[in-house]
Design a protein around this motif. Structure first.
Motif, PDB file in Angstrom:
ATOM      1  N   ALA A 138     -11.383 -37.621 -16.155  1.00  0.00           N
ATOM      2  CA  ALA A 138     -10.472 -36.733 -16.875  1.00  0.00           C
ATOM      3  C   ALA A 138      -9.230 -36.519 -16.015  1.00  0.00           C
ATOM      4  O   ALA A 138      -9.334 -36.142 -14.849  1.00  0.00           O
ATOM      5  CB  ALA A 138     -11.141 -35.401 -17.176  1.00  0.00           C
ATOM      6  N   GLN A 139      -8.068 -36.760 -16.603  1.00  0.00           N
ATOM      7  CA  GLN A 139      -6.792 -36.646 -15.898  1.00  0.00           C
ATOM      8  C   GLN A 139      -5.876 -35.694 -16.635  1.00  0.00           C
ATOM      9  O   GLN A 139      -5.781 -35.745 -17.864  1.00  0.00           O
ATOM     10  CB  GLN A 139      -6.133 -38.025 -15.781  1.00  0.00           C
ATOM     11  CG  GLN A 139      -4.815 -38.040 -15.035  1.00  0.00           C
ATOM     12  CD  GLN A 139      -4.207 -39.433 -14.964  1.00  0.00           C
ATOM     13  OE1 GLN A 139      -4.418 -40.248 -15.871  1.00  0.00           O
ATOM     14  NE2 GLN A 139      -3.461 -39.714 -13.923  1.00  0.00           N
ATOM     15  N   ASP A 140      -5.221 -34.798 -15.898  1.00  0.00           N
ATOM     16  CA  ASP A 140      -4.279 -33.858 -16.502  1.00  0.00           C
ATOM     17  C   ASP A 140      -3.139 -34.641 -17.151  1.00  0.00           C
ATOM     18  O   ASP A 140      -2.441 -35.411 -16.491  1.00  0.00           O
ATOM     19  CB  ASP A 140      -3.727 -32.906 -15.433  1.00  0.00           C
ATOM     20  CG  ASP A 140      -2.995 -31.722 -16.049  1.00  0.00           C
ATOM     21  OD1 ASP A 140      -2.010 -31.943 -16.766  1.00  0.00           O
ATOM     22  OD2 ASP A 140      -3.392 -30.576 -15.792  1.00  0.00           O
ATOM     23  N   ALA A 141      -2.960 -34.447 -18.455  1.00  0.00           N
ATOM     24  CA  ALA A 141      -1.949 -35.201 -19.204  1.00  0.00           C
ATOM     25  C   ALA A 141      -0.531 -34.844 -18.787  1.00  0.00           C
ATOM     26  O   ALA A 141       0.395 -35.626 -19.001  1.00  0.00           O
ATOM     27  CB  ALA A 141      -2.123 -34.961 -20.702  1.00  0.00           C
ATOM     28  N   VAL A 142      -0.356 -33.670 -18.175  1.00  0.00           N
ATOM     29  CA  VAL A 142       0.980 -33.232 -17.774  1.00  0.00           C
ATOM     30  C   VAL A 142       1.313 -33.660 -16.358  1.00  0.00           C
ATOM     31  O   VAL A 142       2.312 -34.326 -16.113  1.00  0.00           O
ATOM     32  CB  VAL A 142       1.110 -31.696 -17.894  1.00  0.00           C
ATOM     33  CG1 VAL A 142       2.501 -31.253 -17.440  1.00  0.00           C
ATOM     34  CG2 VAL A 142       0.857 -31.248 -19.318  1.00  0.00           C
ATOM     35  N   GLY A 175     -15.242 -21.742 -21.653  1.00  0.00           N
ATOM     36  CA  GLY A 175     -13.934 -21.620 -22.303  1.00  0.00           C
ATOM     37  C   GLY A 175     -12.900 -22.556 -21.723  1.00  0.00           C
ATOM     38  O   GLY A 175     -11.776 -22.650 -22.223  1.00  0.00           O
ATOM     39  N   ASN A 176     -13.283 -23.303 -20.670  1.00  0.00           N
ATOM     40  CA  ASN A 176     -12.342 -24.228 -20.020  1.00  0.00           C
ATOM     41  C   ASN A 176     -12.366 -25.591 -20.722  1.00  0.00           C
ATOM     42  O   ASN A 176     -12.722 -26.618 -20.129  1.00  0.00           O
ATOM     43  CB  ASN A 176     -12.707 -24.399 -18.540  1.00  0.00           C
ATOM     44  CG  ASN A 176     -12.583 -23.102 -17.771  1.00  0.00           C
ATOM     45  OD1 ASN A 176     -11.811 -22.229 -18.154  1.00  0.00           O
ATOM     46  ND2 ASN A 176     -13.336 -22.971 -16.701  1.00  0.00           N
ATOM     47  N   ILE A 177     -11.969 -25.584 -21.978  1.00  0.00           N
ATOM     48  CA  ILE A 177     -12.039 -26.804 -22.786  1.00  0.00           C
ATOM     49  C   ILE A 177     -10.975 -27.818 -22.381  1.00  0.00           C
ATOM     50  O   ILE A 177      -9.977 -27.476 -21.757  1.00  0.00           O
ATOM     51  CB  ILE A 177     -11.891 -26.498 -24.293  1.00  0.00           C
ATOM     52  CG1 ILE A 177     -10.514 -25.898 -24.584  1.00  0.00           C
ATOM     53  CG2 ILE A 177     -12.997 -25.587 -24.771  1.00  0.00           C
ATOM     54  CD1 ILE A 177     -10.235 -25.735 -26.061  1.00  0.00           C
ATOM     55  N   ALA A 214     -10.995 -27.083 -14.283  1.00  0.00           N
ATOM     56  CA  ALA A 214     -11.934 -28.133 -14.640  1.00  0.00           C
ATOM     57  C   ALA A 214     -13.224 -28.050 -13.838  1.00  0.00           C
ATOM     58  O   ALA A 214     -14.286 -28.424 -14.313  1.00  0.00           O
ATOM     59  CB  ALA A 214     -11.284 -29.508 -14.436  1.00  0.00           C
ATOM     60  N   CYS A 215     -13.125 -27.546 -12.602  1.00  0.00           N
ATOM     61  CA  CYS A 215     -14.274 -27.566 -11.696  1.00  0.00           C
ATOM     62  C   CYS A 215     -15.062 -26.253 -11.744  1.00  0.00           C
ATOM     63  O   CYS A 215     -14.476 -25.170 -11.846  1.00  0.00           O
ATOM     64  CB  CYS A 215     -13.798 -27.829 -10.276  1.00  0.00           C
ATOM     65  SG  CYS A 215     -15.154 -28.055  -9.092  1.00  0.00           S
ATOM     66  N   HIS A 216     -16.386 -26.352 -11.630  1.00  0.00           N
ATOM     67  CA  HIS A 216     -17.239 -25.155 -11.648  1.00  0.00           C
ATOM     68  C   HIS A 216     -17.048 -24.300 -10.398  1.00  0.00           C
ATOM     69  O   HIS A 216     -17.496 -23.156 -10.344  1.00  0.00           O
ATOM     70  CB  HIS A 216     -18.714 -25.555 -11.777  1.00  0.00           C
ATOM     71  CG  HIS A 216     -19.283 -26.189 -10.547  1.00  0.00           C
ATOM     72  ND1 HIS A 216     -19.035 -27.502 -10.208  1.00  0.00           N
ATOM     73  CD2 HIS A 216     -20.072 -25.685  -9.569  1.00  0.00           C
ATOM     74  CE1 HIS A 216     -19.656 -27.791  -9.079  1.00  0.00           C
ATOM     75  NE2 HIS A 216     -20.290 -26.701  -8.670  1.00  0.00           N
ATOM     76  N   THR A 217     -16.362 -24.842  -9.371  1.00  0.00           N
ATOM     77  CA  THR A 217     -16.081 -24.083  -8.153  1.00  0.00           C
ATOM     78  C   THR A 217     -14.862 -23.186  -8.321  1.00  0.00           C
ATOM     79  O   THR A 217     -14.426 -22.540  -7.374  1.00  0.00           O
ATOM     80  CB  THR A 217     -15.826 -25.036  -6.972  1.00  0.00           C
ATOM     81  OG1 THR A 217     -14.662 -25.821  -7.250  1.00  0.00           O
ATOM     82  CG2 THR A 217     -17.018 -25.944  -6.729  1.00  0.00           C
ATOM     83  N   LEU A 235      -5.259 -22.126 -10.314  1.00  0.00           N
ATOM     84  CA  LEU A 235      -4.931 -22.313 -11.729  1.00  0.00           C
ATOM     85  C   LEU A 235      -3.430 -22.322 -11.972  1.00  0.00           C
ATOM     86  O   LEU A 235      -2.910 -23.125 -12.728  1.00  0.00           O
ATOM     87  CB  LEU A 235      -5.577 -21.201 -12.564  1.00  0.00           C
ATOM     88  CG  LEU A 235      -5.179 -21.136 -14.038  1.00  0.00           C
ATOM     89  CD1 LEU A 235      -5.609 -22.417 -14.744  1.00  0.00           C
ATOM     90  CD2 LEU A 235      -5.825 -19.945 -14.714  1.00  0.00           C
ATOM     91  N   ALA A 236      -2.709 -21.407 -11.290  1.00  0.00           N
ATOM     92  CA  ALA A 236      -1.288 -21.272 -11.581  1.00  0.00           C
ATOM     93  C   ALA A 236      -0.439 -22.345 -10.916  1.00  0.00           C
ATOM     94  O   ALA A 236       0.696 -22.552 -11.291  1.00  0.00           O
ATOM     95  CB  ALA A 236      -0.803 -19.891 -11.124  1.00  0.00           C
ATOM     96  N   ALA A 237      -1.016 -23.030  -9.923  1.00  0.00           N
ATOM     97  CA  ALA A 237      -0.213 -23.985  -9.161  1.00  0.00           C
ATOM     98  C   ALA A 237      -0.228 -25.364  -9.815  1.00  0.00           C
ATOM     99  O   ALA A 237      -0.554 -26.361  -9.202  1.00  0.00           O
ATOM    100  CB  ALA A 237      -0.727 -24.063  -7.725  1.00  0.00           C
ATOM    101  N   ARG A 238       0.142 -25.415 -11.091  1.00  0.00           N
ATOM    102  CA  ARG A 238       0.147 -26.685 -11.800  1.00  0.00           C
ATOM    103  C   ARG A 238       1.028 -26.564 -13.036  1.00  0.00           C
ATOM    104  O   ARG A 238       1.177 -25.478 -13.612  1.00  0.00           O
ATOM    105  CB  ARG A 238      -1.283 -27.070 -12.213  1.00  0.00           C
ATOM    106  CG  ARG A 238      -1.925 -26.028 -13.130  1.00  0.00           C
ATOM    107  CD  ARG A 238      -3.360 -26.355 -13.431  1.00  0.00           C
ATOM    108  NE  ARG A 238      -3.947 -25.351 -14.293  1.00  0.00           N
ATOM    109  CZ  ARG A 238      -3.928 -25.400 -15.609  1.00  0.00           C
ATOM    110  NH1 ARG A 238      -3.347 -26.397 -16.221  1.00  0.00           N
ATOM    111  NH2 ARG A 238      -4.485 -24.453 -16.319  1.00  0.00           N
ATOM    112  N   PRO A 239       1.583 -27.685 -13.482  1.00  0.00           N
ATOM    113  CA  PRO A 239       2.440 -27.655 -14.672  1.00  0.00           C
ATOM    114  C   PRO A 239       1.711 -27.206 -15.930  1.00  0.00           C
ATOM    115  O   PRO A 239       2.317 -26.638 -16.833  1.00  0.00           O
ATOM    116  CB  PRO A 239       2.899 -29.116 -14.808  1.00  0.00           C
ATOM    117  CG  PRO A 239       2.768 -29.695 -13.440  1.00  0.00           C
ATOM    118  CD  PRO A 239       1.565 -29.009 -12.848  1.00  0.00           C
TER     119      PRO A 239
END
Length: 212
Positions: free
Chosen positions: A19-23, A65-67, A92-95, A117-121
């Protein structure tokens, strides 16, 4: 879904899926899929995997809820691996890291680099989705609802004000203020996009056209 017949599953009927972040392009996680999970992923638009430990299908985020909303699906040259381009809600990670790959090899040692979480586009998507939810489900005292009640003129006035604040902060060379005011500007731009029926994807597509 004839392409599934051409995939090379292992002896247990599984195929690795990244799974790769599309942004941002960030690699988020590695899981496994079988024919049924691939079928459900395509039908629902949400990433569905096969749990090797539980021996059952699981939709990513069904409990947390982290779909993962799947934007694209790619198959490698040997047809024995899949890449899912996704818009990740939450981590994405359970950690509680955004990506499962938060350990870096440095000088022969593993170094942990937690990802917030916030440190991403992708946070733009989260902000956008909250705004959409406020429109559908108004909340008392919500500033977002206040803007929609006042209408487009108020929204645009705030965009102008925040843009001016970014200019002033930049002229003063105060990085923390530039950071803060830019975040305010992006929020108010998100409000305008929702009001206009546009998404951040529409903006990214336009940018992509210009810089290919």
């Amino acid at each position: 879904m004839e392409f599934v017949k051409d995939l090379k599953f292992d002896e247990k009927g599984l195929i690795p899926a990244v799974a790769q972040d599309a942004v941002s392009g960030e690699i988020l996680m590695l899981a496994y899929m079988n024919e049924e999970s691939i079928k459900q992923t395509i039908e629902t638009g949400h990433a569905v995997y096969f749990s090797r430990s539980r021996q059952e299908l699981w939709e990513k985020g069904a409990t947390s809820g982290n779909i993962q909303n799947v934007v694209d699906m790619y198959v490698d040259c040997d047809r024995d691996a899949i890449v899912l381009k996704v818009n990740q809600t939450g981590n994405a990670c359970h950690t509680n890291n955004h990506s499962c790959f938060f350990r870096k090899v440095e000088n022969g040692k593993l170094i942990e680099i937690p990802t917030g979480l916030a440190a991403r586009p992708g946070i733009l998507y989260d902000v956008y989705n909250v705004i959409v939810d406020r429109v559908k489900n108004p909340k008392e005292g919500s500033y977002t609802n206040y803007l929609f009640e006042k209408g487009i003129d108020k929204m645009l006035k705030k965009v102008g004000e925040e843009a001016a604040e970014v200019i002033i902060a930049s002229k003063n060379y105060v990085k923390s203020e530039v950071q803060y005011e830019t975040a305010d500007l992006l929020y108010h731009l998100s409000v305008v996009l929702v009001e206009q029926g546009l998404t951040w994807d529409d903006i990214f597509i336009e940018l992509q056209k210009r810089y290919k």
